[in-house]
Design a protein around this motif. Structure first.
Motif, PDB file in Angstrom:
ATOM      1  N   GLY A   1      23.438  -7.177 -25.012  1.00 50.53           N
ATOM      2  CA  GLY A   1      23.025  -8.563 -24.775  1.00 50.53           C
ATOM      3  C   GLY A   1      23.343  -9.499 -25.924  1.00 50.53           C
ATOM      4  O   GLY A   1      22.443 -10.160 -26.437  1.00 50.53           O
ATOM      5  N   GLY A   2      24.589  -9.516 -26.386  1.00 49.81           N
ATOM      6  CA  GLY A   2      24.974 -10.461 -27.438  1.00 49.81           C
ATOM      7  C   GLY A   2      24.835  -9.892 -28.832  1.00 49.81           C
ATOM      8  O   GLY A   2      25.422 -10.400 -29.771  1.00 49.81           O
ATOM      9  N   ILE A   3      24.030  -8.846 -28.990  1.00 52.02           N
ATOM     10  CA  ILE A   3      23.913  -8.221 -30.301  1.00 52.02           C
ATOM     11  C   ILE A   3      25.012  -7.180 -30.425  1.00 52.02           C
ATOM     12  O   ILE A   3      25.140  -6.301 -29.572  1.00 52.02           O
ATOM     13  CB  ILE A   3      22.532  -7.539 -30.469  1.00 52.02           C
ATOM     14  N   VAL A   4      25.816  -7.298 -31.472  1.00 57.47           N
ATOM     15  CA  VAL A   4      26.885  -6.337 -31.703  1.00 57.47           C
ATOM     16  C   VAL A   4      26.637  -5.641 -33.025  1.00 57.47           C
ATOM     17  O   VAL A   4      26.593  -6.275 -34.071  1.00 57.47           O
ATOM     18  CB  VAL A   4      28.262  -7.028 -31.735  1.00 57.47           C
ATOM     19  N   LEU A   5      26.419  -4.341 -32.978  1.00 55.32           N
ATOM     20  CA  LEU A   5      26.192  -3.592 -34.212  1.00 55.32           C
ATOM     21  C   LEU A   5      27.063  -2.353 -34.225  1.00 55.32           C
ATOM     22  O   LEU A   5      27.416  -1.818 -33.171  1.00 55.32           O
ATOM     23  CB  LEU A   5      24.716  -3.175 -34.324  1.00 55.32           C
ATOM     24  N   THR A   6      27.413  -1.882 -35.418  1.00 54.03           N
ATOM     25  CA  THR A   6      28.149  -0.632 -35.514  1.00 54.03           C
ATOM     26  C   THR A   6      27.147   0.518 -35.417  1.00 54.03           C
ATOM     27  O   THR A   6      25.956   0.331 -35.632  1.00 54.03           O
ATOM     28  CB  THR A   6      28.890  -0.536 -36.859  1.00 54.03           C
ATOM     29  N   THR A   7      27.662   1.708 -35.106  1.00 61.37           N
ATOM     30  CA  THR A   7      26.748   2.859 -35.019  1.00 61.37           C
ATOM     31  C   THR A   7      26.104   3.136 -36.371  1.00 61.37           C
ATOM     32  O   THR A   7      24.958   3.573 -36.446  1.00 61.37           O
ATOM     33  CB  THR A   7      27.489   4.120 -34.528  1.00 61.37           C
ATOM     34  N   ASN A   8      26.857   2.864 -37.462  1.00 60.67           N
ATOM     35  CA  ASN A   8      26.265   3.021 -38.792  1.00 60.67           C
ATOM     36  C   ASN A   8      25.042   2.138 -38.965  1.00 60.67           C
ATOM     37  O   ASN A   8      24.030   2.555 -39.528  1.00 60.67           O
ATOM     38  CB  ASN A   8      27.295   2.664 -39.864  1.00 60.67           C
ATOM     39  N   GLN A   9      25.166   0.903 -38.481  1.00 61.95           N
ATOM     40  CA  GLN A   9      24.038  -0.024 -38.634  1.00 61.95           C
ATOM     41  C   GLN A   9      22.839   0.432 -37.816  1.00 61.95           C
ATOM     42  O   GLN A   9      21.700   0.339 -38.268  1.00 61.95           O
ATOM     43  CB  GLN A   9      24.462  -1.444 -38.240  1.00 61.95           C
ATOM     44  N   ILE A  10      23.136   0.952 -36.614  1.00 63.60           N
ATOM     45  CA  ILE A  10      22.051   1.506 -35.789  1.00 63.60           C
ATOM     46  C   ILE A  10      21.391   2.658 -36.541  1.00 63.60           C
ATOM     47  O   ILE A  10      20.162   2.785 -36.581  1.00 63.60           O
ATOM     48  CB  ILE A  10      22.606   2.018 -34.436  1.00 63.60           C
ATOM     49  N   ALA A  11      22.241   3.491 -37.168  1.00 64.61           N
ATOM     50  CA  ALA A  11      21.711   4.643 -37.904  1.00 64.61           C
ATOM     51  C   ALA A  11      20.831   4.181 -39.063  1.00 64.61           C
ATOM     52  O   ALA A  11      19.785   4.791 -39.342  1.00 64.61           O
ATOM     53  CB  ALA A  11      22.866   5.497 -38.429  1.00 64.61           C
ATOM     54  N   ILE A  12      21.223   3.086 -39.729  1.00 57.34           N
ATOM     55  CA  ILE A  12      20.400   2.558 -40.834  1.00 57.34           C
ATOM     56  C   ILE A  12      19.021   2.169 -40.314  1.00 57.34           C
ATOM     57  O   ILE A  12      17.995   2.488 -40.926  1.00 57.34           O
ATOM     58  CB  ILE A  12      21.099   1.348 -41.494  1.00 57.34           C
ATOM     59  N   ILE A  13      19.009   1.496 -39.167  1.00 54.73           N
ATOM     60  CA  ILE A  13      17.722   1.105 -38.584  1.00 54.73           C
ATOM     61  C   ILE A  13      16.889   2.356 -38.303  1.00 54.73           C
ATOM     62  O   ILE A  13      15.699   2.423 -38.629  1.00 54.73           O
ATOM     63  CB  ILE A  13      17.929   0.289 -37.282  1.00 54.73           C
ATOM     64  N   GLY A  14      17.561   3.388 -37.743  1.00 54.94           N
ATOM     65  CA  GLY A  14      16.859   4.635 -37.439  1.00 54.94           C
ATOM     66  C   GLY A  14      16.286   5.279 -38.687  1.00 54.94           C
ATOM     67  O   GLY A  14      15.112   5.680 -38.709  1.00 54.94           O
ATOM     68  N   VAL A  15      17.100   5.343 -39.752  1.00 60.14           N
ATOM     69  CA  VAL A  15      16.638   5.931 -41.017  1.00 60.14           C
ATOM     70  C   VAL A  15      15.402   5.195 -41.516  1.00 60.14           C
ATOM     71  O   VAL A  15      14.401   5.804 -41.919  1.00 60.14           O
ATOM     72  CB  VAL A  15      17.772   5.879 -42.073  1.00 60.14           C
ATOM     73  N   ALA A  16      15.467   3.849 -41.463  1.00 63.58           N
ATOM     74  CA  ALA A  16      14.351   3.050 -41.961  1.00 63.58           C
ATOM     75  C   ALA A  16      13.084   3.321 -41.164  1.00 63.58           C
ATOM     76  O   ALA A  16      12.001   3.508 -41.730  1.00 63.58           O
ATOM     77  CB  ALA A  16      14.700   1.567 -41.924  1.00 63.58           C
ATOM     78  N   VAL A  17      13.217   3.376 -39.836  1.00 60.77           N
ATOM     79  CA  VAL A  17      12.035   3.597 -38.990  1.00 60.77           C
ATOM     80  C   VAL A  17      11.418   4.959 -39.304  1.00 60.77           C
ATOM     81  O   VAL A  17      10.202   5.085 -39.500  1.00 60.77           O
ATOM     82  CB  VAL A  17      12.418   3.488 -37.494  1.00 60.77           C
ATOM     83  N   VAL A  18      12.286   5.983 -39.418  1.00 57.03           N
ATOM     84  CA  VAL A  18      11.780   7.325 -39.718  1.00 57.03           C
ATOM     85  C   VAL A  18      11.072   7.333 -41.075  1.00 57.03           C
ATOM     86  O   VAL A  18       9.968   7.880 -41.223  1.00 57.03           O
ATOM     87  CB  VAL A  18      12.937   8.352 -39.691  1.00 57.03           C
TER      88      VAL A  18
END
Lengths: 324, 294
Positions: free
Chosen positions: B133-150
């Motif tokens: 929906g308009g947000i474009v992120l690389t898989t690395n960036q998604i992974a960063i978000i995941g790391v932070a949440v964990v």
């Protein structure tokens, strides 16, 4: 020894002494950890520069800045000092009123880093990273700045300012007012309990220090004729702190000694080390490491510095002790 | 409008990076009562550790762990060799701030001749693009978000449900009382430096991944954003730092879209000033910046 080398050294020494006296009054005597001291020197320098420069269309318009009033000698220096004082007011009001002392220090440090970043990026204001060049030195329309006579004239002007600042700061520090400042530094709550207003005291010291810092910047820019963000990065403030700590916190003679030992001494000693040793930038980097070591070493082995602050003892009490 | 939606996506990544850094910084301050101004330099040193491993052909995810280990050991040694001796001598808060600034200067300049002045970047595939929906992120960036949440969940678990976490909170609240109750505060503080150092190192690698390139000079910027988030949330409060990171991360990215990316740190600083004027104790803290320094 070359005259230009000697006069250069003397002017730098004068500017550093003025700056260290002001910082000693703020940090050594009053306990305000002004990590953005260099910003006040910079604002003085920029103000003196735009007051003495011609409009920015001159010289083919290779640099852009606001102002450019081409005013004669004493005005740029007075303007620089005034700008240092004026900037101190809003900064002091935000930082010194409610915050805890270590928060004050980090707020001022962050201010110093950010101001530099803004001036570097906002080119139309003060020509960005390239900075201002060809700043006309005082009296340059009457005497050729490249003569020895002029060099000595500049040393004389600097010396007069050093004397004025020393007398002023000494008057403040050695007066009952200075005693109040030291009381605030030692125990703010106790100073408040005897009716002293620490916010008012800190604001006054901050503004007077800002004026002196602005003056030091104005003197420096008139001599080196250029001013750019790279000469007032925040580590420059740390050098001045190192000078005050080495010289002796709270002691004006110590501040002068520190100014001669650290900023001047370091520059001169490292001049004799060939820069070809090691990878590029090794010697300047190690110079900064040495400044850090100097601060930590002195704080550990001799926190009172080379010339410790004189102990102010009430003499009557000592006499009674002897007789009784 | 699309620009702002995209910026919102970057804001999610930005806040994740800042959260890791800010939680580490604020826990260090809250429990050891030490404003460590060398934090940004430890971050950048760890980023370089990962860089050299990455250059040798090792994937950045291993580099991230190496960075965390390096940050932990570095911070631990920094405390043992420099800070703890000064604290034992009864150096004032202000004295410690000056010491840590001197350390920061030394670390940056010891590193300079080794790594050089020029900006570098990780040689790694940034992964494929993911659109939502308009947000474009690389898989690395998604992974960063995941790391932070964990990591945030782990910190929450540590503080709430483990004996060490309880001991940390007790030490933060009153070190003398904690020691009298039989809590080995010395060992707790060692653990704090290791844990926050690991967060710091990891944050450094993640921050370097999230920027196009990095150099020694970025250390100061890393410190400012972590500091702004920590102060906004109330210094010493891990949950406050998380909230602070969310606000700072989002606001800086949106401002970068609206204005100019050069001023990200200026915006963070603007928030810092507003907090210091309007609510110096931060959003969550009960004492924070207002209490008199000892």
């Amino acid at each position: 020894m070359n005259t230009y080398y000697a006069t250069n050294l003397l002017v730098y020494a004068g500017v550093d002494i003025i700056a260290c006296l002001a910082l000693n009054m703020q940090f050594g005597v009053s306990g305000i950890v002004n990590f953005s001291f260099i910003v006040f020197q910079a604002v003085g320098a920029y103000t003196a520069a735009v007051l003495s420069l011609p409009p920015d269309s001159a010289n083919g318009g290779f640099q852009i800045y606001f102002g450019g009033y081409q005013l004669p000698f004493p005005i740029p220096w007075i303007g620089g000092a005034a700008a240092g004082g004026l900037l101190s007011i809003p900064v002091g009001l935000v930082v010194l009123r409610r915050l805890r002392s270590d928060y004050q220090a980090i707020a001022l440090l962050v201010l110093s880093i950010i101001t530099n970043a803004v001036i570097t990026n906002a080119r139309p204001l003060l020509n960005g990273a390239a900075g201002l060049a060809l700043v006309p030195p005082p009296f340059s329309d009457q005497i050729d700045p490249n003569t020895e006579t002029y060099q000595f004239l500049y040393v004389g002007l600097t010396a007069i300012c050093v004397v004025i600042v020393f007398v002023l700061v000494n008057r403040i520090v050695e007066s009952p007012y200075g005693r109040t400042l030291r009381a605030m530094r030692e125990r703010e709550l106790a100073a408040m309990a005897i009716g002293k207003n620490p916010v008012q005291l800190k604001m006054t010291v901050f503004i007077v220090g800002g004026v002196i810092a602005g003056l030091s910047g104005a003197i420096l820019v008139g001599f080196i004729q250029l001013w750019a963000p790279s000469v007032w990065l925040y580590p420059e403030t740390i050098i001045l702190f190192a000078a005050v700590i080495v010289g002796g916190r709270g002691n004006n003679i110590g501040a002068i000694l520190g100014a001669l030992l650290v900023p001047v001494g370091f520059e001169e000693v490292t001049r004799f080390i060939p820069t070809t040793i090691g990878p590029p930038g090794l010697i300047p980097a190690l110079q900064w490491v040495a400044i850090g070591l100097l601060i930590i070493g002195f704080l550990w082995f001799r926190p009172e510095g080379v010339r410790p602050e004189p102990r102010h003892v009430f003499e009557g009490a000592a006499v009674r002790e002897e007789t009784g | 409008m699309d620009l702002y939606v995209a910026a919102f996506g970057f804001g999610l990544v930005g806040m994740s990076v800042i959260a890791i850094a800010a939680v580490g910084f604020t826990m260090q301050f809250g429990i050891t009562n030490m404003i460590n101004l060398a934090y940004g330099e430890v971050m950048i040193s760890s980023a370089y550790v990962a860089y050299y491993l990455n250059k040798a052909g090792i994937t950045i995810w291993v580099g991230m762990i190496a960075g965390a280990v390096f940050g932990a050991v570095f911070s631990f040694l920094l405390n043992r060799v420099v800070y703890a001796p000064f604290l034992r001598r009864g150096t004032s808060h202000i004295g410690m701030v000056i010491v840590s600034l001197a350390v920061s200067l030394m670390v940056a300049n010891l590193l300079l001749p080794i790594v050089g002045y020029y900006s570098v970047s990780y040689q790694d595939t940034t992964g494929g693009l993911i659109r939502a929906g308009g947000i474009v992120l690389t898989t690395n960036q998604i992974a960063i978000i995941g790391v932070a949440v964990v990591l945030m969940l782990l910190i929450h678990g540590l503080l709430r449900y483990t004996r060490l976490g309880k001991a940390m909170r007790a030490t933060a609240a009153n070190p003398t009382l904690a020691r009298n109750c039989g809590i080995p505060t010395g060992r707790v503080i060692d653990a704090v430096w290791l844990i926050t150092g690991a967060l710091c190192g990891l944050a450094g690698v993640v921050a370097a991944m999230n920027s196009d390139s990095f150099a020694i000079a970025n250390g100061a910027g890393f410190l400012i954003t972590a500091l702004a988030a920590a102060v906004l949330g109330g210094a010493g409060q891990p949950y406050g730092a998380m909230i602070g990171a969310v606000i700072i991360g989002m606001v800086t990215e949106l401002s970068a879209a609206a204005w100019s990316p050069e001023y990200k740190e200026v915006v963070a600083f603007g928030i810092l000033v507003l907090v210091m004027v309007l609510r110096p104790q931060g959003l969550l803290a009960k004492r924070g910046a207002l209490a008199a320094a000892g």
